[in-house]
Write a protein that holds these residues in place. Structure first.
Motif, PDB file in Angstrom:
ATOM      1  N   PRO A  59       0.844  -1.203   0.000  1.00  0.00           N
ATOM      2  CA  PRO A  59       0.000   0.000   0.000  1.00  0.00           C
ATOM      3  C   PRO A  59       0.879   1.252   0.000  1.00  0.00           C
ATOM      4  N   ILE A  60       0.645   2.109  -0.966  1.00  0.00           N
ATOM      5  CA  ILE A  60       1.533   3.257  -1.154  1.00  0.00           C
ATOM      6  C   ILE A  60       1.525   4.190   0.060  1.00  0.00           C
ATOM      7  N   ALA A  61       0.400   4.261   0.762  1.00  0.00           N
ATOM      8  CA  ALA A  61       0.337   5.116   1.950  1.00  0.00           C
ATOM      9  C   ALA A  61       1.289   4.612   3.033  1.00  0.00           C
ATOM     10  N   GLU A  62       1.484   3.289   3.120  1.00  0.00           N
ATOM     11  CA  GLU A  62       2.421   2.749   4.102  1.00  0.00           C
ATOM     12  C   GLU A  62       3.856   3.143   3.748  1.00  0.00           C
ATOM     13  N   THR A  63       4.182   3.056   2.469  1.00  0.00           N
ATOM     14  CA  THR A  63       5.509   3.476   2.017  1.00  0.00           C
ATOM     15  C   THR A  63       5.738   4.950   2.331  1.00  0.00           C
ATOM     16  N   TRP A  64       4.755   5.770   1.994  1.00  0.00           N
ATOM     17  CA  TRP A  64       4.869   7.212   2.196  1.00  0.00           C
ATOM     18  C   TRP A  64       4.988   7.545   3.682  1.00  0.00           C
ATOM     19  N   GLY A  65       4.285   6.798   4.516  1.00  0.00           N
ATOM     20  CA  GLY A  65       4.378   7.012   5.959  1.00  0.00           C
ATOM     21  C   GLY A  65       5.775   6.742   6.482  1.00  0.00           C
ATOM     22  N   ALA A  66       6.414   5.683   5.959  1.00  0.00           N
ATOM     23  CA  ALA A  66       7.785   5.379   6.371  1.00  0.00           C
ATOM     24  C   ALA A  66       8.748   6.466   5.915  1.00  0.00           C
ATOM     25  N   MET A  67       8.507   6.996   4.722  1.00  0.00           N
ATOM     26  CA  MET A  67       9.351   8.077   4.218  1.00  0.00           C
ATOM     27  C   MET A  67       9.151   9.347   5.051  1.00  0.00           C
ATOM     28  N   ALA A  68       7.919   9.601   5.453  1.00  0.00           N
ATOM     29  CA  ALA A  68       7.650  10.761   6.309  1.00  0.00           C
ATOM     30  C   ALA A  68       8.335  10.610   7.661  1.00  0.00           C
ATOM     31  N   ASP A  69       8.444   9.382   8.161  1.00  0.00           N
ATOM     32  CA  ASP A  69       9.175   9.153   9.408  1.00  0.00           C
ATOM     33  C   ASP A  69      10.625   9.609   9.277  1.00  0.00           C
ATOM     34  N   LEU A  70      11.214   9.392   8.109  1.00  0.00           N
ATOM     35  CA  LEU A  70      12.600   9.799   7.886  1.00  0.00           C
ATOM     36  C   LEU A  70      12.755  11.319   7.955  1.00  0.00           C
ATOM     37  N   VAL A  71      11.723  12.037   7.497  1.00  0.00           N
ATOM     38  CA  VAL A  71      11.737  13.494   7.617  1.00  0.00           C
ATOM     39  C   VAL A  71      11.680  13.892   9.085  1.00  0.00           C
ATOM     40  N   ALA A  72      10.777  13.246   9.820  1.00  0.00           N
ATOM     41  CA  ALA A  72      10.636  13.554  11.243  1.00  0.00           C
ATOM     42  C   ALA A  72      11.922  13.263  12.012  1.00  0.00           C
ATOM     43  N   GLU A  73      12.683  12.272  11.542  1.00  0.00           N
ATOM     44  CA  GLU A  73      13.928  11.898  12.211  1.00  0.00           C
ATOM     45  C   GLU A  73      15.102  12.775  11.785  1.00  0.00           C
ATOM     46  N   GLY A  74      14.871  13.669  10.828  1.00  0.00           N
ATOM     47  CA  GLY A  74      15.927  14.574  10.383  1.00  0.00           C
ATOM     48  C   GLY A  74      16.903  13.969   9.392  1.00  0.00           C
ATOM     49  N   LYS A  75      16.574  12.808   8.859  1.00  0.00           N
ATOM     50  CA  LYS A  75      17.465  12.147   7.901  1.00  0.00           C
ATOM     51  C   LYS A  75      17.183  12.569   6.461  1.00  0.00           C
ATOM     52  N   VAL A  76      16.005  13.105   6.236  1.00  0.00           N
ATOM     53  CA  VAL A  76      15.557  13.547   4.918  1.00  0.00           C
ATOM     54  C   VAL A  76      14.873  14.897   5.085  1.00  0.00           C
ATOM     55  N   ARG A  77      15.081  15.799   4.146  1.00  0.00           N
ATOM     56  CA  ARG A  77      14.430  17.110   4.235  1.00  0.00           C
ATOM     57  C   ARG A  77      13.085  17.142   3.512  1.00  0.00           C
ATOM     58  N   HIS A  78      13.024  16.571   2.315  1.00  0.00           N
ATOM     59  CA  HIS A  78      11.809  16.654   1.499  1.00  0.00           C
ATOM     60  C   HIS A  78      11.576  15.329   0.791  1.00  0.00           C
ATOM     61  N   LEU A  79      10.300  15.065   0.475  1.00  0.00           N
ATOM     62  CA  LEU A  79       9.923  13.816  -0.173  1.00  0.00           C
ATOM     63  C   LEU A  79       9.439  14.056  -1.598  1.00  0.00           C
ATOM     64  N   GLY A  80       9.750  13.086  -2.460  1.00  0.00           N
ATOM     65  CA  GLY A  80       9.312  13.161  -3.840  1.00  0.00           C
ATOM     66  C   GLY A  80       8.817  11.824  -4.349  1.00  0.00           C
ATOM     67  N   LEU A  81       8.237  11.865  -5.533  1.00  0.00           N
ATOM     68  CA  LEU A  81       7.690  10.679  -6.193  1.00  0.00           C
ATOM     69  C   LEU A  81       8.227  10.620  -7.616  1.00  0.00           C
ATOM     70  N   SER A  82       8.299   9.422  -8.171  1.00  0.00           N
ATOM     71  CA  SER A  82       8.757   9.261  -9.541  1.00  0.00           C
ATOM     72  C   SER A  82       7.775   8.397 -10.315  1.00  0.00           C
ATOM     73  N   GLU A  83       7.381   8.886 -11.503  1.00  0.00           N
ATOM     74  CA  GLU A  83       6.501   8.150 -12.409  1.00  0.00           C
ATOM     75  C   GLU A  83       5.195   7.736 -11.727  1.00  0.00           C
ATOM     76  N   VAL A  84       4.506   8.709 -11.184  1.00  0.00           N
ATOM     77  CA  VAL A  84       3.214   8.460 -10.551  1.00  0.00           C
ATOM     78  C   VAL A  84       2.113   9.174 -11.310  1.00  0.00           C
ATOM     79  N   THR A  85       0.888   8.845 -10.973  1.00  0.00           N
ATOM     80  CA  THR A  85      -0.266   9.506 -11.558  1.00  0.00           C
ATOM     81  C   THR A  85      -0.684  10.694 -10.704  1.00  0.00           C
ATOM     82  N   VAL A  86      -1.500  11.548 -11.291  1.00  0.00           N
ATOM     83  CA  VAL A  86      -2.045  12.677 -10.534  1.00  0.00           C
ATOM     84  C   VAL A  86      -2.825  12.180  -9.329  1.00  0.00           C
TER      85      VAL A  86
END
Length: 336
Positions: A133-160
């Motif tokens: 489920p893509i929301a689960e993936t995105w949630g894990a990526m958002a955790d990385l932002v909260a942990e200060g390991k990532v500043r911003h999140l992006g997507l590649s080859e997705v639909t609107v």
């Protein structure tokens, strides 16, 4: 170089895709020392938006970029990498998707180590994994932002639709998709190569107007392959590629399709001649003309092409130029 803004930070209007330094094209020309020098020259030219990924050379490209940014160069760059694809020589195309939350987090740690940095400026989901489920993936990526390991999140080859859903959970700072004079799927062009996006897209459909969605939602749109994998430069005139060059199996680069597609290059050359520019500069300038939020990332291993590509930021196409370029023939062959 003229600048544009990514997430409030000024970056060069033309970025640098680093993939080809490690993977996919003419591997016989690979030279890490030359590539490191090229990345540093790019920074000197104002080409500050750098793009790599875990899968490029199975980690080699991230390590290469990390070496190039060592010694005080890291703070000069806005650094993007990706997760969700990994090398698997038994899988079709030699890659498979893995967007499980635990993989996303472990691969981020590996990327930080290879890049020799404390934080990734932009972390993309490289491809949607239909098994997660893509929301689960995105949630894990958002955790990385909260942990200060990532500043911003992006997507590649997705639909609107996918971008809209995820943006409601955590801001989408950028979407990367192929965009060039001969590939306009991400602008909502009909007849797109749906299979490159996700299982949510029916055959014959495309992703929708992703470029427009980014403009409306404050996200950058990052075109990869703005030079049509080199074709739009006018330097590829035959289907003679090295065995390791994936273009040898690409439908648009098969002999008959390639010959037919040279009609596209003829138009690009005509516009370039009017400006005293090169076809490559026209092709990149066309992507820049699609909106102030567009940040193309042409790739190269050669310093002379780096300088040529950077020069596209100073090329202003006229309305007549854009109309002529928008009217080029449709390409023969799908993009994959």
């Amino acid at each position: 170089m003229r600048s544009r803004t990514f997430a409030g930070t000024p970056v060069g209007a033309v970025g640098l895709g680093c993939m080809g330094m490690s993977w996919a094209y003419t591997t016989s020309e690979r030279d890490d020392d030359v590539s490191i020098a090229l990345i540093r020259e790019a920074l000197d030219l104002g080409v500050t938006f750098l793009d790599t990924a875990q899968v490029y050379g199975d980690g080699h490209n991230e390590a290469l970029v990390g070496r190039a940014l060592a010694g005080g160069h890291r703070e000069r760059a806005v650094l993007a990498t990706k997760t969700g694809l990994l090398v698997d020589r038994d899988a079709p195309g030699g890659m498979r998707r893995d967007a499980r939350p635990e993989f996303v987090k472990s691969s981020a740690e590996e990327s930080l180590r290879r890049l020799d940095t404390d934080v990734i400026d932009l972390y993309y989901l490289h491809r949607v994994d239909p098994g997660v489920p893509i929301a689960e993936t995105w949630g894990a990526m958002a955790d990385l932002v909260a942990e200060g390991k990532v500043r911003h999140l992006g997507l590649s080859e997705v639909t609107v639709a996918q971008a809209e859903d995820l943006h409601a959970l955590h801001p989408v700072a950028a979407i990367q998709s192929e965009l060039s004079l001969w590939t306009r799927d991400a602008m909502g062009a009909p007849g797109g190569s749906a299979g490159a996006f996700s299982g949510d897209v029916s055959a014959g459909e495309g992703p929708g107007d992703v470029v427009g969605w980014c403009a409306a939602n404050g996200a950058a749109f990052v075109p990869f392959s703005p030079l049509g994998r080199g074709f739009l430069t006018g330097t590829v005139t035959s289907a003679d590629f090295e065995r390791t060059d994936f273009r040898g199996a690409n439908p648009r680069f098969q002999e008959e399709a390639l010959k037919a597609n040279l009609r596209i290059v003829d138009v690009v050359k005509e516009v370039a001649a009017r400006h005293g520019a090169t076809p490559a500069q026209v092709a990149i300038a066309w992507t820049l003309a699609q909106g102030a939020h567009v940040l193309p990332i042409p790739g190269t291993k050669k310093p002379r092409y780096l300088r040529e590509n950077a020069g596209a930021a100073a090329l202003d196409l006229t309305e007549a130029d854009l109309a002529q370029l928008d009217g080029i023939p449709a390409p023969v062959g799908s993009r994959y």
